[in-house]
Scaffold this active site. Sequence first.
Site, PDB file in Angstrom:
ATOM      1  N   SER A 216      -0.217  -8.983   2.842  1.00 34.52           N
ATOM      2  CA  SER A 216       0.127  -7.598   3.058  1.00 34.52           C
ATOM      3  C   SER A 216       1.537  -7.521   3.663  1.00 34.52           C
ATOM      4  CB  SER A 216      -0.938  -6.926   3.942  1.00 34.52           C
ATOM      5  OG  SER A 216      -1.019  -5.559   3.690  1.00 34.52           O
TER       6      SER A 216
ATOM      7  N   ASP B 122      -5.506  -3.913  -6.789  1.00 32.11           N
ATOM      8  CA  ASP B 122      -4.929  -3.546  -5.500  1.00 32.11           C
ATOM      9  C   ASP B 122      -3.834  -2.497  -5.689  1.00 32.11           C
ATOM     10  OD1 ASP B 122      -3.946  -3.438  -2.909  1.00 32.11           O
ATOM     11  OD2 ASP B 122      -2.846  -5.338  -3.074  1.00 32.11           O
TER      12      ASP B 122
ATOM     13  N   HIS C 252      -6.946  -6.297  -2.743  1.00 30.29           N
ATOM     14  CA  HIS C 252      -5.924  -6.580  -1.734  1.00 30.29           C
ATOM     15  C   HIS C 252      -6.195  -7.896  -1.008  1.00 30.29           C
ATOM     16  CE1 HIS C 252      -2.549  -5.266   0.664  1.00 30.29           C
ATOM     17  NE2 HIS C 252      -3.218  -5.392   1.786  1.00 30.29           N
TER      18      HIS C 252
END
Length: 514
Positions: free
Chosen positions: A185, A447, A472
């Site tokens: 991320s 994602d 994700h």
Amino acid sequence: MAVWLAQWLGPLLLVSLWGLLAPASLLRRLGEHIQQFQESSAQGLGLSLGPGAAALPKVGWLEQLLDPFNVSDRRSFLQRYWVNDQHWVGQDGPIFLHLGGEGSLGPGSVMRGHPAALAPAWGALVISLEHRFYGLSIPAGGLEMAQLRFLSSRLALADVVSARLALSRLFNISSSSPWICFGGSYAGSLAAWARLKFPHLIFASVASSAPVRAVLDFSEYNDVVSRSLMSTAIGGSLECRAAVSVAFAEVERRLRSGGAAQAALRTELSACGPLGRAENQAELLGALQALVGGVVQYDGQTGAPLSVRQLCGLLLGGGGNRSHSTPYCGLRRAVQIVLHSLGQKCLSFSRAETVAQLRSTEPQLSGVGDRQWLYQTCTEFGFYVTCENPRCPFSQLPALPSQLDLCEQVFGLSALSVAQAVAQTNSYYGGQTPGANKVLFVNGDTDPWHVLSVTQALGSSESTLLIRTGSHCLDMAPERPSDSPSLRLGRQNIFQQLQTWLKLAKESQIKGEV
């Protein structure tokens, strides 16, 4: 890979980057719930620290300059790090550095995820570094505005540089040992940027679900959500996508009706705050969008309250006579399931309460720092999810101006300054064409954040990996028998890429080039 280790391969930080309002709170809690579920599942195996078991990781503290770009400012703070030396072969072995993002880091940061899973194969030392201003790495003065100016990705990268030098001395690491960064991320972006800006110190990086392109109006998020709701590969359908639109239209109808309809809506959807004002209605609608978006973002992950397949079943009245259910009833049931899983009473709050919470300068010692991350979205990244595209199945009420107002209300930052900051970030790092070599960008096409990452190789040494139906940071999640062939292949490709890099590093060591 040993079974016990596979069970510890939880996502390193599965929180959303969505930095605003009720959506931020809901997605943050979803990510934390998934991570905690996976950790408790591993503990439930009855693992002990007997002979041959993993030793507890060590915690340490580094003294870092608050402003390393100002030679006359000698103020400092303590930055937390964790170390797992169980597999380290010593001085010349590789160093796997897991970078922290917008939350605290615990011992699990060096016990699971790519670094810990791959360390045994190469005798690597695993270190994780908590991001400044998050967790316990908060400078004196806390989260006051005067201090937050020292919170940025550029300063975080400066911390990586000084940490690498300090840890090399502390652990007597050879100057020829290759350092490889890992992150997921926002931390995945940091991993890529660390290699981009400091290639003489960071040999290579694996960047999972890394949104390297900053964007003010992130309408593309809901474009991906809409496509995923129609994807039959994960249990979606055209009917499901249409049902979402019908459910949201019903919510908006009841909000407009006011009176008893609005009061019933508040109870049925667990809105803890009045719904008479448009700004509070936007809070509720934003939270509902986050709930559906979160189901897509974390689809297929161990511990996620709902999958896309399950959500679509609820919206379409699956498991019974569809005539006895409506999409709105299905959405209401989804809210109940998610809130129950999270142990949370409220789906949304009033705008005034949200602003008051974000103005609080009391640090959060665990989880995500909401105030800090909002500040970074206002001063660097944007990432404001909107529904202004006709293809968006949600409500258009949580519009961009109302989201930008939060930067003004909490920090006194104008919409113009936010837009300029986003442009400066892309100019500094290069957006989706960063130009770094020896970086592997890993993404999943389910994602919503993959559209801000690098998904097409820009050169022979800047590799990409797009996992079909992957959500994700799914590549960082625990291995399971039910993992898709594309996910299994993706993990194999990560291993092979690392093998190639470390072979190059070994050759450079022999030549004395590292």
